[in-house]
Enzyme design. Structure first.
Site, mmCIF file in Angstrom:
data_model
loop_
_atom_site.group_PDB
_atom_site.id
_atom_site.type_symbol
_atom_site.label_atom_id
_atom_site.label_comp_id
_atom_site.label_asym_id
_atom_site.label_seq_id
_atom_site.Cartn_x
_atom_site.Cartn_y
_atom_site.Cartn_z
ATOM 1 N N GLN A 60 11.627 33.312 -78.261
ATOM 2 C CA GLN A 60 12.222 32.173 -77.575
ATOM 3 C C GLN A 60 13.672 32.505 -77.250
ATOM 4 O OE1 GLN A 60 13.345 28.304 -79.468
ATOM 5 N NE2 GLN A 60 11.806 27.441 -78.069
ATOM 6 N N TYR A 80 19.466 21.336 -75.951
ATOM 7 C CA TYR A 80 20.251 22.549 -75.812
ATOM 8 C C TYR A 80 20.613 22.776 -74.338
ATOM 9 C CZ TYR A 80 18.900 23.037 -80.668
ATOM 10 O OH TYR A 80 18.715 22.800 -82.006
#
Length: 359
Positions: A101, A184
């Protein structure tokens, strides 16, 4: 035949089953250099040995300022890539697909790690912290006000994701996921609650999605034609006037056109004022909506804890795969138990064959 244990092929990568390990932050790099070590080998390797189809790393920062905490892993230099290669080699040796990721924490960076007894909020510079960045100078509640990225810095961020993708592929990773969820950086650009820019990266949905689509295109170019590229979305901010499932579905369609293959659907994380009605599989309906509305493959995540539950999600067509997090941490060999409960024969490592579940 179990739908959960039916192989799935994305581009040229075949997953032995559709029971996947979600990204699980560990905050365990004590040297604060982003280099993974034995903890990460054992943590991730256990899932691969235990039969998962995909083993995904934790949120792995594409730049030092993109770390959630100083103890996060990274993929912004060759030392980190070399350390990841050892871990990737073991994951692949056990028959699982190794995925990474790629992440940038944006305004939620430079925080104390999320461990019991740790402080909460932004780590100050004199204790190893740094100034976080964001689309707009709007703080996450309780954190420092971030620096608003310039267009030149946005261009550099795209380059950071592309460079990280190339390093990850060099380390042997077989799948790349772009983290655009949980409040994020890329999620911050998508949501009108955190993005109040008045340039080409703010305002309309097309503008708010511009950075994500540039990142997807750059990562796809780095990945070539064969490697799967996933995007993790938070389908809703759980706040009025915020990011929502309709916008998620629209942008998922655009991201697919830009080179993404599958969408990992979670929710929340942009604000502490969110009110999430937790229940088993509470996020599955969002994955189902994105799948149907955008006509794209998806994975579902969120309080999926039993074999029967996971089987139903895939067999019903609500999602193409399921990701498990906490349940996998409790039982890294969950796939073996799930196969037994669903009446499916799976291979065990020879050294563990005598531990096979039996009727």
């Amino acid at each position: 035949m179990s739908a959960l244990f039916t192989p799935l092929t994305v581009r040229t990568t075949t997953f032995r089953n559709r029971l996947w390990v979600a990204p699980l932050c560990q905050y365990s790099v004590e040297k604060r250099d982003g280099v993974p070590h034995d903890w990460h080998l054992v943590h991730l390797g256990a899932f691969a040995m235990g039969g998962a189809g995909l083993v995904m790393t934790e949120a792995t920062a594409v730049t030092p300022v993109g770390r959630i905490s100083p103890q996060d892993t990274g993929i912004w230099n060759d030392e980190q890539a070399t350390a990841w290669a050892r871990i990737v080699g073991f994951i692949r040796s056990q028959g699982a697909v190794a995925g990474i990721q790629l992440a940038h924490a944006g305004r939620k960076a430079s925080t104390w790690r999320h461990w019991p007894g740790e402080l909460v909020g932004t780590v100050p510079a004199d204790q190893g912290g740094w100034m976080p960045v964001a689309p707009s100078a709007i703080a996450f509640e309780g954190y420092v006000t971030p620096h608003e990225l310039t267009t030149r810095e946005i261009d550099a961020t795209v380059d950071d994701f592309a460079a990280a993708a190339r390093r990850a592929l060099g380390a042997g990773f077989q799948l790349l996921e772009i983290h655009a969820a949980h409040g994020y950086l890329l999620h911050e650009f998508l949501s009108p609650l955190s993005n109040t820019r008045v340039d080409e990266y703010g305002g309309s949905l097309e503008n708010r999605a511009r950075l994500l689509l540039r990142v997807v295109a750059a990562v796809r170019e780095a990945a070539g034609a064969d490697v799967p590229v996933l995007v993790r979305f938070s389908a809703t901010d759980w706040v009025d006037a915020g990011w929502d499932p309709d916008q998620t579905a629209t942008v998922a369609g655009w991201a697919q056109a830009a080179g993404a293959d599958l969408f990992d659907i979670s929710t929340g994380g942009l604000t502490v004022t969110q009110r999430i009605p937790l229940s088993p599989g509470y996020q599955v309906p969002f994955a189902e909506q994105v799948r149907e509305q955008a006509d794209v493959p998806v994975s579902a995540v969120g309080l999926i804890t039993t074999a029967a539950q996971a089987e139903e999600v895939v067999a019903s067509g609500r999602a193409d795969a399921v990701m498990m997090g906490r349940q996998m941490m409790r039982d890294p060999h969950f796939a073996w138990r799930a196969a037994h409960e669903l009446g499916v024969h799976v291979d065990y490592p020879p050294a563990y064959e005598r531990a096979r579940y039996r009727d």
